[in-house]
Design a protein around this motif. Structure first.
Motif, PDB file in Angstrom:
ATOM      1  N   UNK A   1      -7.831   3.840  -1.929  1.00 48.12           N
ATOM      2  CA  UNK A   1      -7.248   3.939  -3.266  1.00 48.12           C
ATOM      3  C   UNK A   1      -6.918   2.540  -3.769  1.00 48.12           C
ATOM      4  N   UNK A   2      -6.428   2.449  -4.995  1.00 49.29           N
ATOM      5  CA  UNK A   2      -6.090   1.151  -5.568  1.00 49.29           C
ATOM      6  C   UNK A   2      -4.781   0.633  -4.980  1.00 49.29           C
ATOM      7  N   UNK A   3      -4.513  -0.632  -5.249  1.00 46.17           N
ATOM      8  CA  UNK A   3      -3.345  -1.290  -4.660  1.00 46.17           C
ATOM      9  C   UNK A   3      -2.035  -0.798  -5.266  1.00 46.17           C
ATOM     10  N   UNK A   4      -2.028  -0.512  -6.556  1.00 51.73           N
ATOM     11  CA  UNK A   4      -0.774  -0.198  -7.247  1.00 51.73           C
ATOM     12  C   UNK A   4      -0.003   0.963  -6.624  1.00 51.73           C
ATOM     13  N   UNK A   5      -0.610   2.145  -6.390  1.00 52.78           N
ATOM     14  CA  UNK A   5       0.166   3.238  -5.776  1.00 52.78           C
ATOM     15  C   UNK A   5       0.637   2.914  -4.364  1.00 52.78           C
ATOM     16  N   UNK A   6      -0.120   2.103  -3.632  1.00 50.24           N
ATOM     17  CA  UNK A   6       0.303   1.699  -2.291  1.00 50.24           C
ATOM     18  C   UNK A   6       1.521   0.795  -2.377  1.00 50.24           C
TER      19      UNK A   6
ATOM     20  N   UNK B   1       0.290  -5.119   4.518  1.00 52.18           N
ATOM     21  CA  UNK B   1      -0.232  -5.784   3.325  1.00 52.18           C
ATOM     22  C   UNK B   1      -0.819  -4.712   2.416  1.00 52.18           C
ATOM     23  N   UNK B   2      -0.312  -4.643   1.189  1.00 51.59           N
ATOM     24  CA  UNK B   2      -0.690  -3.551   0.276  1.00 51.59           C
ATOM     25  C   UNK B   2      -2.198  -3.440   0.115  1.00 51.59           C
ATOM     26  N   UNK B   3      -2.882  -4.567  -0.018  1.00 57.41           N
ATOM     27  CA  UNK B   3      -4.331  -4.522  -0.236  1.00 57.41           C
ATOM     28  C   UNK B   3      -5.062  -3.933   0.964  1.00 57.41           C
ATOM     29  N   UNK B   4      -4.614  -4.271   2.165  1.00 57.19           N
ATOM     30  CA  UNK B   4      -5.251  -3.740   3.364  1.00 57.19           C
ATOM     31  C   UNK B   4      -4.985  -2.243   3.524  1.00 57.19           C
ATOM     32  N   UNK B   5      -3.741  -1.840   3.255  1.00 55.36           N
ATOM     33  CA  UNK B   5      -3.407  -0.416   3.341  1.00 55.36           C
ATOM     34  C   UNK B   5      -4.203   0.377   2.310  1.00 55.36           C
ATOM     35  N   UNK B   6      -4.327  -0.173   1.097  1.00 53.78           N
ATOM     36  CA  UNK B   6      -5.080   0.492   0.034  1.00 53.78           C
ATOM     37  C   UNK B   6      -6.542   0.669   0.428  1.00 53.78           C
TER      38      UNK B   6
ATOM     39  N   UNK C   1       0.557  11.498  -8.641  1.00 52.06           N
ATOM     40  CA  UNK C   1       0.138  12.270  -7.475  1.00 52.06           C
ATOM     41  C   UNK C   1      -0.531  11.371  -6.437  1.00 52.06           C
ATOM     42  N   UNK C   2      -1.264  10.361  -6.883  1.00 54.68           N
ATOM     43  CA  UNK C   2      -1.875   9.419  -5.942  1.00 54.68           C
ATOM     44  C   UNK C   2      -0.786   8.640  -5.214  1.00 54.68           C
ATOM     45  N   UNK C   3       0.223   8.214  -5.947  1.00 58.67           N
ATOM     46  CA  UNK C   3       1.340   7.496  -5.331  1.00 58.67           C
ATOM     47  C   UNK C   3       2.034   8.362  -4.300  1.00 58.67           C
ATOM     48  N   UNK C   4       2.213   9.643  -4.624  1.00 61.13           N
ATOM     49  CA  UNK C   4       2.881  10.546  -3.694  1.00 61.13           C
ATOM     50  C   UNK C   4       2.050  10.751  -2.439  1.00 61.13           C
ATOM     51  N   UNK C   5       0.734  10.861  -2.585  1.00 63.46           N
ATOM     52  CA  UNK C   5      -0.130  11.004  -1.415  1.00 63.46           C
ATOM     53  C   UNK C   5      -0.097   9.756  -0.546  1.00 63.46           C
ATOM     54  N   UNK C   6      -0.086   8.586  -1.174  1.00 61.57           N
ATOM     55  CA  UNK C   6       0.007   7.338  -0.418  1.00 61.57           C
ATOM     56  C   UNK C   6       1.335   7.259   0.326  1.00 61.57           C
ATOM     57  N   UNK C   7       2.404   7.631  -0.366  1.00 57.00           N
ATOM     58  CA  UNK C   7       3.736   7.642   0.246  1.00 57.00           C
ATOM     59  C   UNK C   7       3.757   8.576   1.455  1.00 57.00           C
TER      60      UNK C   7
END
Length: 237
Positions: free
Chosen positions: A60-65, A50-55, A25-31
């Motif tokens: 949230x954490x970097x992985x779902x981003x 950059x994933x870290x900056x977007x996260x 669900x976190x991944x879906x919200x990030x998407x």
């Protein structure tokens, strides 16, 4: 006994906070957040993500981003450069023409359907969206103006009562949304000195005229898009 676990043999386990929040669900919200930023021109062509900056911005954490960015790459909404960096693609002239023409076809069909189904309340809501668009554009809040422009187009498309059509139109906006930011770069505003396309759409809806609505939204896309085409690279033609 831990809070929320008081139960009887015949009762289901209580969930006072609702369902658990899953990684999916976190991944879906990030998407959804990144996707909306593309559609609403918050991200510009050529911008690196950059994933870290977007996260960090999303909290949230970097992985779902990272998963969301790669998903959007697979959908051709984002691209990878030669170093593997995710970026907003630069649309060339030919692809922009293709997307514009598909929007005219599909949004035109949606407008025609809407004209046969629309209610007075629907028209009033869409007219209010256009008024907010004019207000934000007039105050030079161009980010909000672009968002209200999207709200108008999507609001019209929803009135067609066709979820499949709406989904396809959304996917086109994901690809084309970033270049809409070029509409406000210091030059004349779209429809300068002309009746705005949204007004013609609203007139067509009030008349319940499908073909008038089809033409009005098509002209709106065509005139607005013409201000963009001379700013795009003429490759792919």
């Amino acid at each position: 006994m831990p809070y929320g676990l008081i139960t009887t043999p015949t009762e289901k386990l209580a969930r006072p906070f609702g369902d658990r929040i899953s990684k999916e669900s976190i991944s879906q919200q990030a998407y959804a957040a990144i996707r909306a930023s593309l559609m609403r021109s918050r991200l510009r062509p050529g911008q690196k993500l950059v994933a870290r900056q977007v996260a960090a911005e999303l909290g949230i954490s970097v992985t779902p981003v990272r998963e969301s960015l790669l998903r959007l790459v697979s959908e051709n909404a984002l691209a990878l450069d030669e170093r593997g960096t995710v970026m907003v693609p630069e649309l060339d002239f030919a692809r922009s023409i293709e997307i514009r023409d598909l929007r005219i076809l599909l949004e035109g069909d949606g407008a025609a359907r809407a004209a046969s189904l629309v209610t007075e309340a629907d028209i009033a809501a869409l007219a209010a969206t256009h008024e907010r668009y004019l207000k934000t554009e007039g105050s030079k809040d161009f980010a909000a103006a672009l968002e209200e422009n999207e709200n108008f187009h999507f609001g019209l498309c929803r009135l067609a009562r066709s979820p499949v059509l709406f989904s396809i139109v959304q996917n086109l906006w994901i690809q084309f949304g970033p270049v809409l930011s070029y509409l406000y770069d210091g030059r004349s505003k779209p429809f300068h000195g002309q009746t705005h396309g949204h007004v013609l759409v609203l007139d067509a809806l009030r008349r319940r005229d499908p073909e008038m609505a089809r033409k009005a939204i098509g002209d709106d896309i065509l005139i607005g898009g013409s201000a963009l085409l001379d700013k795009l690279p003429k490759t792919g033609v």
